[in-house]
Design a protein around this motif. Structure first.
Motif, mmCIF file in Angstrom:
data_model
loop_
_atom_site.group_PDB
_atom_site.id
_atom_site.type_symbol
_atom_site.label_atom_id
_atom_site.label_comp_id
_atom_site.label_asym_id
_atom_site.label_seq_id
_atom_site.Cartn_x
_atom_site.Cartn_y
_atom_site.Cartn_z
ATOM 1 N N TYR A 254 36.666 42.837 52.796
ATOM 2 C CA TYR A 254 38.100 42.805 53.092
ATOM 3 C C TYR A 254 38.820 43.947 52.378
ATOM 4 O O TYR A 254 39.653 44.647 52.974
ATOM 5 N N MET A 255 38.514 44.124 51.092
ATOM 6 C CA MET A 255 39.137 45.219 50.339
ATOM 7 C C MET A 255 38.692 46.573 50.874
ATOM 8 O O MET A 255 39.463 47.537 50.871
ATOM 9 N N MET A 256 37.453 46.649 51.328
ATOM 10 C CA MET A 256 36.926 47.886 51.892
ATOM 11 C C MET A 256 37.772 48.340 53.083
ATOM 12 O O MET A 256 38.077 49.540 53.216
ATOM 13 N N SER B 56 35.763 40.375 38.041
ATOM 14 C CA SER B 56 35.809 40.410 39.510
ATOM 15 C C SER B 56 36.701 41.534 40.020
ATOM 16 O O SER B 56 36.362 42.206 41.005
ATOM 17 N N ILE B 57 37.849 41.743 39.379
ATOM 18 C CA ILE B 57 38.751 42.818 39.801
ATOM 19 C C ILE B 57 38.040 44.166 39.727
ATOM 20 O O ILE B 57 38.104 44.979 40.655
ATOM 21 N N VAL B 58 37.338 44.393 38.625
ATOM 22 C CA VAL B 58 36.642 45.670 38.440
ATOM 23 C C VAL B 58 35.508 45.826 39.451
ATOM 24 O O VAL B 58 35.427 46.835 40.163
ATOM 25 N N THR B 59 34.636 44.828 39.539
ATOM 26 C CA THR B 59 33.456 44.960 40.400
ATOM 27 C C THR B 59 33.829 44.999 41.881
ATOM 28 O O THR B 59 33.318 45.835 42.626
ATOM 29 N N VAL B 60 34.709 44.116 42.308
ATOM 30 C CA VAL B 60 35.092 44.073 43.722
ATOM 31 C C VAL B 60 35.716 45.394 44.154
ATOM 32 O O VAL B 60 35.335 45.967 45.193
ATOM 33 N N ASN B 61 36.644 45.918 43.370
ATOM 34 C CA ASN B 61 37.359 47.128 43.784
ATOM 35 C C ASN B 61 36.502 48.384 43.667
ATOM 36 O O ASN B 61 36.627 49.289 44.488
ATOM 37 N N VAL B 62 35.631 48.444 42.662
ATOM 38 C CA VAL B 62 34.732 49.599 42.546
ATOM 39 C C VAL B 62 33.777 49.647 43.727
ATOM 40 O O VAL B 62 33.594 50.692 44.369
ATOM 41 N N PHE B 63 33.133 48.515 44.038
ATOM 42 C CA PHE B 63 32.193 48.478 45.159
ATOM 43 C C PHE B 63 32.908 48.673 46.495
ATOM 44 O O PHE B 63 32.397 49.373 47.385
ATOM 45 N N ALA B 64 34.085 48.063 46.656
ATOM 46 C CA ALA B 64 34.823 48.190 47.915
ATOM 47 C C ALA B 64 35.264 49.626 48.152
ATOM 48 O O ALA B 64 35.136 50.157 49.267
ATOM 49 N N ILE C 264 45.187 50.663 46.313
ATOM 50 C CA ILE C 264 44.688 50.109 45.060
ATOM 51 C C ILE C 264 45.613 49.005 44.566
ATOM 52 O O ILE C 264 45.160 47.964 44.076
ATOM 53 N N THR C 265 46.919 49.216 44.706
ATOM 54 C CA THR C 265 47.894 48.191 44.311
ATOM 55 C C THR C 265 47.675 46.904 45.095
ATOM 56 O O THR C 265 47.626 45.812 44.518
ATOM 57 N N ILE C 266 47.533 47.035 46.409
ATOM 58 C CA ILE C 266 47.346 45.858 47.262
ATOM 59 C C ILE C 266 46.036 45.154 46.938
ATOM 60 O O ILE C 266 45.999 43.923 46.777
ATOM 61 N N CYS C 267 44.959 45.912 46.839
ATOM 62 C CA CYS C 267 43.637 45.312 46.596
ATOM 63 C C CYS C 267 43.551 44.659 45.225
ATOM 64 O O CYS C 267 42.946 43.588 45.078
ATOM 65 N N THR C 268 44.139 45.292 44.224
ATOM 66 C CA THR C 268 44.141 44.700 42.886
ATOM 67 C C THR C 268 44.925 43.401 42.880
ATOM 68 O O THR C 268 44.495 42.399 42.294
ATOM 69 N N LEU D 249 43.203 39.824 42.192
ATOM 70 C CA LEU D 249 43.697 39.071 41.036
ATOM 71 C C LEU D 249 44.113 37.660 41.437
ATOM 72 O O LEU D 249 43.701 36.676 40.806
ATOM 73 N N THR D 250 44.940 37.557 42.469
ATOM 74 C CA THR D 250 45.443 36.232 42.851
ATOM 75 C C THR D 250 44.335 35.356 43.434
ATOM 76 O O THR D 250 44.293 34.148 43.165
ATOM 77 N N ASN D 251 43.453 35.941 44.219
ATOM 78 C CA ASN D 251 42.375 35.151 44.830
ATOM 79 C C ASN D 251 41.386 34.633 43.792
ATOM 80 O O ASN D 251 40.902 33.501 43.914
ATOM 81 N N THR D 252 41.078 35.427 42.792
ATOM 82 C CA THR D 252 40.101 35.002 41.793
ATOM 83 C C THR D 252 40.723 34.063 40.766
ATOM 84 O O THR D 252 40.087 33.098 40.343
ATOM 85 N N PHE D 253 41.960 34.330 40.362
ATOM 86 C CA PHE D 253 42.577 33.505 39.323
ATOM 87 C C PHE D 253 42.842 32.086 39.819
ATOM 88 O O PHE D 253 42.759 31.130 39.037
ATOM 89 N N LYS D 254 43.148 31.935 41.094
ATOM 90 C CA LYS D 254 43.420 30.591 41.619
ATOM 91 C C LYS D 254 42.257 30.028 42.430
ATOM 92 O O LYS D 254 42.429 29.098 43.211
#
Length: 282
Positions: free
Chosen positions: A158-160, A77-85, A201-205, A209-214
Motif C-alpha cells: 500500500y505504501m509502495m 514498523s515505521i522504519v521497516t515498512v517505509n524503507v522497504f516500500a 513520506i508524510t502520508i506514509c509515515t 504510525l496510526t495503523n500500527t499504534f492502534k
C-alpha cells in the motif's frame, strides 16, 4: 433563473453531519463521560472522578507494558515498512518487464483482513518453530518480530503505491539535468528524489504510525498477548480490561481508551507538523 448549485450545499451536507454527530461525536463524548464513572450500562453509572485513570496506571503494570511494547513495535514498523516500500517503489518505477504485475502482487496483501492475516502468519510461523519444539508464544521476541513481519507484509504494498505516485511526479528534466552535471545515482536519490517525495513520506509515515499504534485484530489473532500478556498491545489491553475482567473494570477500560486516543492524536499531530516542516524547507 436557476439557483446556483452552491446554494444546495447545506442540504446535501446535512445528512452527513447528522450521521457523523449521531454515530461518532455523541458516542465519543459519552465515552469520555463514562471514563469518570463506575458503570455497568450507560444508564447505571456512578461518578468516581479520576479514580479510573489512576487505577489504569497503578492497578498493575499491564497498561504501561502495553504502551512500551506498542511504542517499540510502532517505531520498528515505521522504519521497516517505509524503507522497504520506498525501495520497491524506486525499483518498480524503472523500465522493467512485468512491472505492473509485480505492483499488483505486492499490493494484494493489503486487501486481506487483519484477523485472516493473523491466523495465516500464526500457522506459518508456528510451522517453522515447531521443528525446534517451540511456537510463537514461546518467547516475547517471537511474538514481537512475528507482528513486525505481518505488518510489513500487509502495509508495504500500500505504501509502495503512494511512493510510486510521488516518484512519477518528479520531472524527468530535473533528474536528467542532475545526471548531466555528473550526479551519481545515490546523489540523485538523496538530493532529488527523496526531497521531492516528502509529501508521500508524510502520508506514509502518518498511515503507518496510526495503523500500527492502534493495531488490534492482527495482535489478537497472532499472539493474543501471549506469553503472559507480554505481547499485548494497547488496543488489545483495553479490550481485555473492558471485556476480560469484572464489571467494575468497565470504567477503567473506558479511561484507558481515552488515554489511548489522546496519545495517538498527539503523536500523529507532532509527526504531521515535523514532516510538513520538511516539505516547506524543501
Amino acid at each position: 433563473m436557476k439557483k446556483p448549485l452552491a446554494g444546495y450545499f447545506p442540504i446535501f451536507l446535512l445528512p452527513t453531519l447528522l450521521a457523523f454527530a449521531m454515530f461518532f461525536v455523541v458516542p465519543f463524548l459519552m465515552g469520555i463521560g463514562l471514563s469518570f464513572t463506575d458503570f455497568t450500562t450507560v444508564t447505571d453509572a456512578t461518578w468516581v472522578g479520576f479514580a479510573n485513570y489512576i487505577k489504569a496506571f497503578t492497578a498493575d503494570n499491564e497498561f504501561i507494558h502495553a504502551l512500551g511494547f506498542t511504542s517499540l513495535f510502532t517505531v520498528v514498523s515505521i522504519v521497516t515498512v517505509n524503507v522497504f516500500a520506498f525501495s520497491l517503489a524506486v525499483l518498480l518505477t524503472r523500465e522493467l518487464k512485468g512491472v505492473a504485475i509485480f505492483r499488483s502482487i505486492f499490493f494484494m496483501p493489503n486487501l486481506i483482513g487483519g484477523i485472516v492475516l493473523g491466523y495465516i502468519w500464526n500457522l506459518l510461523i508456528n510451522g517453522v518453530l515447531s521443528h525446534f519444539g517451540m511456537d510463537i508464544t514461546f518467547k516475547t521476541q517471537f511474538g514481537f518480530w512475528g507482528l513486525v513481519i505481518l505488518t510489513n507484509w500487509q502495509l508495504i504494498g500500500y505504501m509502495m503505491v503512494i511512493y510510486i505516485a510521488g516518484l512519477q511526479n518528479i520531472p524527468n528534466d530535473l533528474i536528467e539535468a542532475a545526471q548531466i552535471d555528473g550526479a551519481s545515482p545515490m546523489t540523485v536519490l538523496f538530493k532529488i528524489k527523496i526531497p521531492m517525495v516528502m509529501p508521500s513520506i508524510t502520508i506514509c509515515t502518518f498511515l503507518t504510525l496510526t495503523n500500527t499504534f492502534k493495531m488490534f485484530d492482527q495482535n489478537l489473532a497472532l499472539t493474543a498477548g501471549a506469553p503472559e500478556k507480554t505481547t499485548e498491545m494497547l488496543a488489545l489491553n483495553i479490550y481485555n480490561a473492558f471485556y476480560g475482567r469484572n464489571m467494575h473494570w468497565h470504567g477503567v477500560g473506558q479511561a484507558k481508551a481515552v488515554v489511548f486516543f489522546i496519545i495517538v492524536a498527539a503523536i500523529a499531530f507532532i509527526q504531521l507538523k515535523l514532516t510538513n516542516q520538511k516539505e516547506v524547507e524543501q
